[in-house]
Design an enzyme around this catalytic site. Structure first.
Site, PDB file in Angstrom:
ATOM      1  N   HIS A  26       3.508   1.727  -1.685  1.00  0.00           N
ATOM      2  CA  HIS A  26       3.877   2.052  -3.114  1.00  0.00           C
ATOM      3  C   HIS A  26       2.567   2.512  -3.751  1.00  0.00           C
ATOM      4  O   HIS A  26       2.756   3.455  -4.447  1.00  0.00           O
ATOM      5  CB  HIS A  26       4.392   0.856  -3.899  1.00  0.00           C
ATOM      6  CG  HIS A  26       5.674   0.162  -3.551  1.00  0.00           C
ATOM      7  ND1 HIS A  26       5.613  -0.976  -2.803  1.00  0.00           N
ATOM      8  CD2 HIS A  26       6.920   0.600  -3.485  1.00  0.00           C
ATOM      9  CE1 HIS A  26       6.982  -1.291  -2.376  1.00  0.00           C
ATOM     10  NE2 HIS A  26       7.638  -0.254  -2.895  1.00  0.00           N
ATOM     11  N   GLY A  50       9.258   7.533  -1.322  1.00  0.00           N
ATOM     12  CA  GLY A  50       8.889   7.591   0.025  1.00  0.00           C
ATOM     13  C   GLY A  50       9.704   8.101   0.974  1.00  0.00           C
ATOM     14  O   GLY A  50      10.917   8.197   0.719  1.00  0.00           O
ATOM     15  N   ALA A  95       0.910  -1.122   0.168  1.00  0.00           N
ATOM     16  CA  ALA A  95      -0.066  -0.084  -0.021  1.00  0.00           C
ATOM     17  C   ALA A  95       0.946   1.193   0.025  1.00  0.00           C
ATOM     18  O   ALA A  95       0.550   2.510  -0.351  1.00  0.00           O
ATOM     19  CB  ALA A  95      -0.723   0.089   1.206  1.00  0.00           C
ATOM     20  N   LYS A 101      10.062   7.126   3.885  1.00  0.00           N
ATOM     21  CA  LYS A 101      10.465   6.200   4.818  1.00  0.00           C
ATOM     22  C   LYS A 101      11.860   6.089   4.564  1.00  0.00           C
ATOM     23  O   LYS A 101      12.699   5.953   5.615  1.00  0.00           O
ATOM     24  CB  LYS A 101       9.794   4.985   4.731  1.00  0.00           C
ATOM     25  CG  LYS A 101      10.288   3.744   5.637  1.00  0.00           C
ATOM     26  CD  LYS A 101       9.862   2.590   5.599  1.00  0.00           C
ATOM     27  CE  LYS A 101      10.240   1.658   4.374  1.00  0.00           C
ATOM     28  NZ  LYS A 101      11.526   1.110   4.860  1.00  0.00           N
TER      29      LYS A 101
END
Ligand code: PAF
Length: 283
Positions: A37, A149, A35, A151
């Site tokens: 991506h 992202g 999810a 992250k």
């Protein structure tokens, strides 16, 4: 959705879009899409006429004892998800399209000041591999913008720096980390977690949130905040690579005057090495 595997087809497709004046967004991935991506692709969809996603497990960014061979490869499921998300094209090359015969890794992109710290200290050569493949992919896809992202905060910082330093004409868009309900950052590597390790994993998000509150409440004893966070992860069963408070603009150690922080951590449990971070703007 168009699936292309060779650079000639990719270039022809992109050229046709460009001739029509269409704006192109790019989401580079290593596949095994989740999810997180999906969110990157959805953002790209809103920002451009065309969305290209690449899936390439890049050998150059894995160390000799890392998980290149085991890295989850799920191309059929990935393509189905991307079609559902209305991506226009999937570029899924094999290694020779990216590293043709004769490519000896003697041409590469490196930002030592940002690449040899934090994760780079534990994964020598990793960010050189990332920066090199991302620039190659930018040259192949020639996107107007690319979505990454947050992250992988260090990766995002390095890519922004490469784009600025090499005058690349691509806008870099950072997307907030997608999390499971208990706070664990979504990652393809979460599938390496056993049930026991999965139960321990939210300790990472929890430790980052405690550190965030310390900074927000005016605590500037960075060493103490790092020790407390690292200690919490060790107590939860992790083997700690680092738990660090940094200036979010350059990843260097903060000073008393710093107001934009990022707290980053990397820790190992079982077969998984997990990374996460939180940004803190404090006055
Ligand atoms: O974040 C990733 O998945 C990879 O590092 C990237 C950016 C696709 C380069 O291989």
């Amino acid at each position: 959705m168009n699936t292309v595997t060779v650079r000639g087809d990719l270039r022809a497709m992109v050229r046709a879009w460009r001739l029509r004046g269409e704006r192109i967004a790019f989401v580079p991935t290593m596949g095994n899409l989740h999810a997180g991506h999906g969110d990157l692709v959805a953002r790209a969809r809103k920002l451009a006429d065309r969305v290209v996603v690449s899936i390439f497990v890049n050998p150059m960014q894995f160390g000799p004892n890392e998980d290149f061979a085991q890295y989850p490869r799920t191309p059929t499921e990935d393509a189905a998800l991307l079609a559902k998300l209305s991506a226009d094209a999937l570029y899924i090359p094999d290694a020779t399209d990216i590293y043709p015969a004769g490519y000896e890794h003697s041409t590469f992109i490196d930002v030592p000041e940002l690449s040899n710290i934090l994760c780079g200290e534990f994964r020598p050569g990793h960010f050189r591999g990332v920066a090199t493949v991302v620039v190659k992919l930018f040259n192949l896809v020639t996107p107007d913008l690319a979505v990454f992202g947050e992250k992988d905060f260090q990766q995002l910082t390095i890519i922004r720096r490469v784009v600025a330093d090499l005058c690349l004409s691509v806008e870099i868009v950072g997307a907030p980390t997608m999390r499971e309900r208990d706070g664990l950052a979504m990652s393809s590597r979460n599938r390496y977690l056993s049930a026991t390790d999965r139960a321990a994993a939210p300790a990472i998000h929890k430790a980052l949130q405690i550190a965030r509150r310390r900074l927000e409440s005016g605590n500037r004893d960075f060493a103490n905040i790092e020790q407390e966070g690292g200690g919490a992860l060790t107590a939860a069963g992790f083997s700690l690579d680092y738990f660090a408070v940094r200036d979010s603009r350059n990843l260097q150690a903060p000073s008393a005057a710093t107001t934009e922080f990022v707290i980053l951590t990397a820790a190992r449990i079982g077969k998984a090495r997990l990374i996460d971070n939180v940004c803190v703007a404090a006055s």
